[in-house]
Scaffold this active site. Structure first.
Site, PDB file in Angstrom:
ATOM      1  N   SER A 152       0.936  -1.167   0.208  1.00 48.61           N
ATOM      2  CA  SER A 152      -0.032  -0.122   0.216  1.00 48.61           C
ATOM      3  C   SER A 152       0.825   1.156  -0.099  1.00 48.61           C
ATOM      4  CB  SER A 152      -0.713   0.021   1.226  1.00 48.61           C
ATOM      5  OG  SER A 152      -1.399   1.339   1.386  1.00 48.61           O
ATOM      6  N   TYR A 165      -2.730   0.098  10.360  1.00 44.02           N
ATOM      7  CA  TYR A 165      -2.953  -0.261   8.867  1.00 44.02           C
ATOM      8  C   TYR A 165      -1.127   0.056   8.226  1.00 44.02           C
ATOM      9  CZ  TYR A 165      -3.988  -0.876   4.135  1.00 44.02           C
ATOM     10  OH  TYR A 165      -4.129  -1.436   2.776  1.00 44.02           O
TER      11      TYR A 165
HETATM   12  P1  NDP Z   1     -11.076  -6.630   0.843  1.00 47.50           P
HETATM   13  O1  NDP Z   1     -11.557  -5.958   2.480  1.00 47.50           O
HETATM   14  O2  NDP Z   1     -12.239  -6.392   0.065  1.00 47.50           O
HETATM   15  O3  NDP Z   1     -10.695  -7.985   1.203  1.00 47.50           O
HETATM   16  C1  NDP Z   1      -9.991  -8.471   2.031  1.00 47.50           C
HETATM   17  C2  NDP Z   1      -9.964  -9.877   2.120  1.00 47.50           C
HETATM   18  O4  NDP Z   1      -9.021 -10.430   3.186  1.00 47.50           O
HETATM   19  C3  NDP Z   1     -11.193 -10.748   2.445  1.00 47.50           C
HETATM   20  O5  NDP Z   1     -11.488 -11.848   1.542  1.00 47.50           O
HETATM   21  C4  NDP Z   1     -11.089 -10.920   3.765  1.00 47.50           C
HETATM   22  O6  NDP Z   1     -11.991 -12.233   4.093  1.00 47.50           O
HETATM   23  C5  NDP Z   1      -9.831 -11.475   4.119  1.00 47.50           C
HETATM   24  N1  NDP Z   1      -9.514 -11.399   5.525  1.00 47.50           N
HETATM   25  C6  NDP Z   1      -9.678 -10.167   6.329  1.00 47.50           C
HETATM   26  N2  NDP Z   1      -9.448 -10.567   7.525  1.00 47.50           N
HETATM   27  C7  NDP Z   1      -9.083 -11.610   7.462  1.00 47.50           C
HETATM   28  C8  NDP Z   1      -8.939 -12.829   8.710  1.00 47.50           C
HETATM   29  N3  NDP Z   1      -8.675 -12.407   9.707  1.00 47.50           N
HETATM   30  N4  NDP Z   1      -8.737 -14.232   8.231  1.00 47.50           N
HETATM   31  C9  NDP Z   1      -8.663 -14.562   6.812  1.00 47.50           C
HETATM   32  N5  NDP Z   1      -9.034 -13.678   6.090  1.00 47.50           N
HETATM   33  C10 NDP Z   1      -9.225 -12.159   6.310  1.00 47.50           C
HETATM   34  O7  NDP Z   1      -9.754  -5.835   0.735  1.00 47.50           O
HETATM   35  P2  NDP Z   1      -9.191  -5.575  -0.743  1.00 47.50           P
HETATM   36  O8  NDP Z   1      -9.583  -6.377  -1.730  1.00 47.50           O
HETATM   37  O9  NDP Z   1      -9.300  -4.030  -1.041  1.00 47.50           O
HETATM   38  O10 NDP Z   1      -7.567  -5.496  -0.389  1.00 47.50           O
HETATM   39  C11 NDP Z   1      -6.883  -6.657  -0.498  1.00 47.50           C
HETATM   40  C12 NDP Z   1      -5.234  -6.144  -0.143  1.00 47.50           C
HETATM   41  O11 NDP Z   1      -4.876  -5.228  -0.847  1.00 47.50           O
HETATM   42  C13 NDP Z   1      -5.349  -6.018   1.141  1.00 47.50           C
HETATM   43  O12 NDP Z   1      -3.894  -6.306   1.940  1.00 47.50           O
HETATM   44  C14 NDP Z   1      -5.089  -4.322   1.222  1.00 47.50           C
HETATM   45  O13 NDP Z   1      -4.486  -3.700   2.512  1.00 47.50           O
HETATM   46  C15 NDP Z   1      -4.587  -3.944  -0.057  1.00 47.50           C
HETATM   47  N6  NDP Z   1      -4.834  -2.828  -0.673  1.00 47.50           N
HETATM   48  C16 NDP Z   1      -5.980  -2.375  -1.035  1.00 47.50           C
HETATM   49  C17 NDP Z   1      -6.565  -1.014  -1.570  1.00 47.50           C
HETATM   50  C18 NDP Z   1      -7.797  -0.831  -2.207  1.00 47.50           C
HETATM   51  O14 NDP Z   1      -7.988   0.577  -2.180  1.00 47.50           O
HETATM   52  N7  NDP Z   1      -8.814  -1.695  -2.226  1.00 47.50           N
HETATM   53  C19 NDP Z   1      -5.335  -0.254  -1.728  1.00 47.50           C
HETATM   54  C20 NDP Z   1      -3.838  -0.665  -1.226  1.00 47.50           C
HETATM   55  C21 NDP Z   1      -3.623  -1.867  -0.761  1.00 47.50           C
HETATM   56  P3  NDP Z   1     -13.622 -11.973   4.622  1.00 47.50           P
HETATM   57  O15 NDP Z   1     -14.394 -11.328   3.650  1.00 47.50           O
HETATM   58  O16 NDP Z   1     -14.170 -13.537   4.699  1.00 47.50           O
HETATM   59  O17 NDP Z   1     -13.471 -11.392   5.754  1.00 47.50           O
END
Ligand code: NDP
Length: 246
Positions: A152, A165
């Site tokens: 990020s 974060y």
């Molecule tokens: P989402 O919130 O849409 O998805 C996150 C995923 O992580 C979900 O599938 C969720 O599962 C899973 N997850 C969260 N907590 C846990 C846990 N305790 N155990 C297992 N699985 C978990 O996030 P994004 O798709 O937006 O983000 C994906 C990555 O990209 C992240 O690392 C984020 O920091 C990074 N990112 C995203 C940006 C954005 O603008 N979207 C920008 C920069 C970085 P469940 O749904 O079952 O909780």
């Protein structure tokens, strides 16, 4: 950097994607399967993983495996069990995408409760350490394995109110760089992708009032992940790749 790969670039590869039930991880799992990979879908919510599983099977892409796992509650023996199962079932792991992440609540650092800090660090950093510790031997069974971290912009430059974060993303980047250096002369490679602002549940939590019409969608940002998982990126190690360069 060009991210183009052939349509079957991931054929015969076994790829584990954390957080593959939603957002960017879900899109990546679908695109990996479309490109021929057998995907291991890991996430917290089983119903979401089952939906991705069904979508992959309906398209006649390689049958995936589902691993329900809460990265906040899992301990070292759960990760060891995961590594043993992958080795027994597949014999190797070609790709690992450390995509799952939690945002926590955006607020002044001094107001972050310790349990929230601990949870974000556990999911965003410690789970990555434990997963790598147990899976590196299985990754070494593949000819050219690739590990991709979801990074990020706030993991490179701190930002007010993004407290735990932001700190977790700095730490995850440190993990990537340390491992890239440790394994520089091996068959393993470690790189990070910053997807940039992308319309997902996490983005909506951070910016609830945002106009989403100009935001990229998950399908717009996965190309660098696919490239880094493919053999086209062999030799690329320790990179921080922007999916949406300025
Ligand atoms: P989402 O919130 O849409 O998805 C996150 C995923 O992580 C979900 O599938 C969720 O599962 C899973 N997850 C969260 N907590 C846990 C846990 N305790 N155990 C297992 N699985 C978990 O996030 P994004 O798709 O937006 O983000 C994906 C990555 O990209 C992240 O690392 C984020 O920091 C990074 N990112 C995203 C940006 C954005 O603008 N979207 C920008 C920069 C970085 P469940 O749904 O079952 O909780």
């Amino acid at each position: 950097m060009q991210f183009e790969i052939s349509p079957d670039a991931l054929a015969n590869k076994i790829i584990l994607i954390t957080g593959s039930g939603d957002g960017i991880g879900k899109q990546l799992a679908l695109d990996c399967a479309k490109a021929g990979a057998t995907t291991i879908l890991l996430g917290k919510t089983v119903e979401k993983l089952e939906q991705v599983y069904d979508q992959i099977c309906q398209n006649n892409w390689p049958q995936p495996a589902i691993v329900p796992m809460d990265l906040n509650g899992a301990n070292e023996s759960h990760y060891q069990g995961l590594a043993t199962t992958i080795e027994e079932q597949f014999g190797k792991l070609d790709g690992l995408v450390l995509n799952a992440g939690q945002l926590g609540t955006l607020r002044p650092l001094a107001q972050i409760p310790l349990d929230e800090w601990s949870e974000v660090m556990q999911v965003n950093v410690t789970s990555q350490f434990l997963m790598l510790k147990t899976l590196i031997p299985v990754l070494q069974k593949a000819q050219h394995a690739s590990v991709v971290f979801a990074s990020s912009g706030v993991g490179r430059k701190g930002r007010a109110y993004w407290g735990c974060y932001s700190v977790s993303k700095f730490a995850s980047d440190g993990l990537m760089q340390s491992l890239a250096d440790e394994y520089a002369n091996s068959s393993l490679r470690f790189n990070a992708v910053n997807p940039g602002a992308t319309h997902t549940a996490m983005r909506t939590k951070a910016y609830p009032a945002e106009n989403i019409s100009s935001l990229k969608k998950p399908e717009d940002v996965v190309a660098p992940y696919l490239y880094l998982l493919s053999d086209s990126s062999i030799g690329q190690n320790g990179l921080f790749v922007e999916a949406q360069p300025k």
